[in-house]
Design an enzyme around this catalytic site. Structure first.
Site, PDB file in Angstrom:
ATOM      1  CB  ALA A   1      36.954  46.914  38.310  1.00  0.00           C
ATOM      2  CB  SER A   2      37.991  50.513  34.858  1.00  0.00           C
ATOM      3  OG  SER A   2      36.650  50.689  35.281  1.00  0.00           O
TER       4      SER A   2
ATOM      5  CG  ASP B   1      27.743  46.765  37.599  1.00  0.00           C
ATOM      6  OD1 ASP B   1      27.544  46.124  36.538  1.00  0.00           O
ATOM      7  OD2 ASP B   1      28.878  47.086  37.985  1.00  0.00           O
TER       8      ASP B   1
END
Length: 467
Positions: free
Chosen positions: A101-102, A252
């Site tokens: 992911a980022s 999330d």
């Protein structure tokens, strides 16, 4: 769709203190600095250096291995040196990440004692880059606001400034994981990753490893004999408990962070909750107003819907607020959101209205408490899962919410009461309300079951034969 391989969870267990603070990405320094003993932990891997040295190896070797090895010529002396260093800690370490992911990526590895682990490693320079990204976002939003004065999205910057540092601290993520595992320990279907504190730092997190299917993969569940409705109900129970009862919410729940797996031994389906970097802590006053608002929405009590929507900052936009919370039309909210599922025409109406009322939605998001923003995001993610599983707006989800709201409000009222008689009265009212919900749930089950259909047919036949 194949299994999704992710960290393995371990439910329950008392929360424990994480290792002491450290400079991001660096092992702790100073005399006597050691990772603390972890309650319920298996301890350091057998045959490995203890304490700070193991921690140092995890923080430095793993980080260097992943960030430096890519730029070093394959087979060179430096490449071989780094390879040999990583083998001191891991028996094997997969170069290709399982997921990225980022902020970080996750690799599968095996420790020297044979335990398979997931290693979550922060991307290099992400902490420095994130500060620049937030500054750039702030500048761009200020420029847009100068051009469009009605543009009210500066709260995005405030939320990013508050949440990003927490997400970048993997020790904070470990603390959250253990807290929620302890908090929801009574749910035997829930699994939360066990954290290996002695091998973790602020930018490297080691967890147990497991594989499972994503929670929105209906085909996976059908292939593996997992009851889709049971998963949807249990997910609703988890989040109702977090939001209404505990006020500590995993924010999330996208499908990659919620996995399902059928236990071969027991045959039970487990929900695996991952990625604990972002949580919302709800204040008591906010949580009580939110509980009472949902109670009013479920009962279609418009006066109380207006009252508690206003208390949560919606003002005159309370009808829009109610529609945003429930993802239902105003007509359905007035009629009762538990009366009928979302129809295709209503879904189209909601989508078209979202575009038409964008300025009002922007104003509303700017006015509600910041705690509400992550809850709205969480609600949307959960609805997306329900839509994928075709279980959206089922009566059972509203019944679970009602139970949690009743328990939360009753607990709050008892805590504020100094009269024994009043506390007993509150408990009796709570018990009666929960009993009524259970009775209604039994009625719904009978109505939808074959046995219930037989009973209804028999009663109908008896009624007609009497006359």
């Amino acid at each position: 769709m194949g299994d999704v391989v992710r960290p393995s969870p371990q439910a329950g267990g008392a929360p424990c203190s994480p290792p002491g603070e450290a400079v991001p990405g660096e092992p702790p320094v100073g005399p006597g600095v050691r990772p603390p003993p972890v309650s319920g932990s298996l301890g350091p891997p057998a045959g490995l250096p203890q304490g700070e040295e193991v921690w140092r190896k995890t923080a430095v070797i793993t980080y260097d291995y992943l960030t430096s090895l890519r730029s070093i010529p394959y087979g060179s002396e430096e490449y071989d040196f780094l390879k040999s260093q990583i083998k001191e800690l891991f028996m094997s370490f997969e170069d290709t990440p399982l997921g990225a992911a980022s902020l970080a990526q996750v690799h599968k590895a095996v420790l020297q004692d044979g335990r398979t682990v997931a290693v979550k490693i922060q991307h290099p320079k992400v902490q420095a880059q994130s500060s620049k990204d937030i500054l750039l976002m702030e500048v761009l939003l200020l420029v847009v606001k100068q051009i469009f004065p009605d543009f009210e999205f500066m709260w995005l910057v405030e939320e990013a400034k508050k949440n990003l540092p927490l997400e970048l601290d993997f020790l904070n993520e470990g603390r959250n994981a253990e807290k929620v595992a302890h908090m929801l320990r009574n749910f035997d279907f829930l699994k939360v990753p066990r954290i290996y504190w002695e091998l973790s730092t602020r930018r490297v997190l080691l967890m147990e490893f497991m594989e499972g299917g994503q929670v929105n993969d209906r085909a996976y569940m059908e292939r593996n004999g997992i009851d889709v409705n049971e998963i949807s109900r249990n997910l609703g129970k988890l989040y109702s408990e977090m939001i209404f009862v505990n006020g500590f919410v995993h924010c999330d729940p996208h499908p990659g962070n919620v996995l399902v797996k059928k236990c071969p031994a027991s045959g039970k389906a487990h929900i695996i909750l991952l990625d604990h970097g972002l949580y919302q802590v709800l204040s008591e006053s906010f949580r009580m107003d939110y509980c009472r608002l949902w109670q009013a929405l479920i009962k279609a009590d418009m006066k109380r819907v207006q009252k508690y929507s206003r208390r949560l900052g919606a003002g005159d936009l309370y009808p829009l607020f109610a529609c945003m919370l429930t993802a239902r039309s105003w007509e359905s909210v007035n009629r009762g959101i538990d009366r009928s599922p979302v129809s295709a025409s209503e879904d189209v109406e909601i989508r078209s209205n979202a575009a038409a009322y964008l300025p009002q939605i922007t104003q509303l998001l700017n006015n509600v408490p910041r705690q509400m923003l992550l809850l709205l995001k969480t609600n949307d993610l959960l609805r997306g899962i329900e839509s994928a599983l075709h279980t959206r707006a089922s009566a059972s989800s509203f019944l679970n919410m009602s139970r949690c709201c009743i328990r939360a409000v009753s607990t709050y009222q008892r805590s504020k009461s100094h009269s024994l008689y009043r506390r007993v009265q509150i408990s009796l009212t709570e018990g009666l309300s929960l009993w009524q919900i259970n009775l209604y749930e039994l009625f719904l089950w009978l109505k939808g079951s074959r046995l219930g259909n037989w009973v209804i047919a028999l009663l109908s036949w008896m009624h007609h034969s009497t006359y």
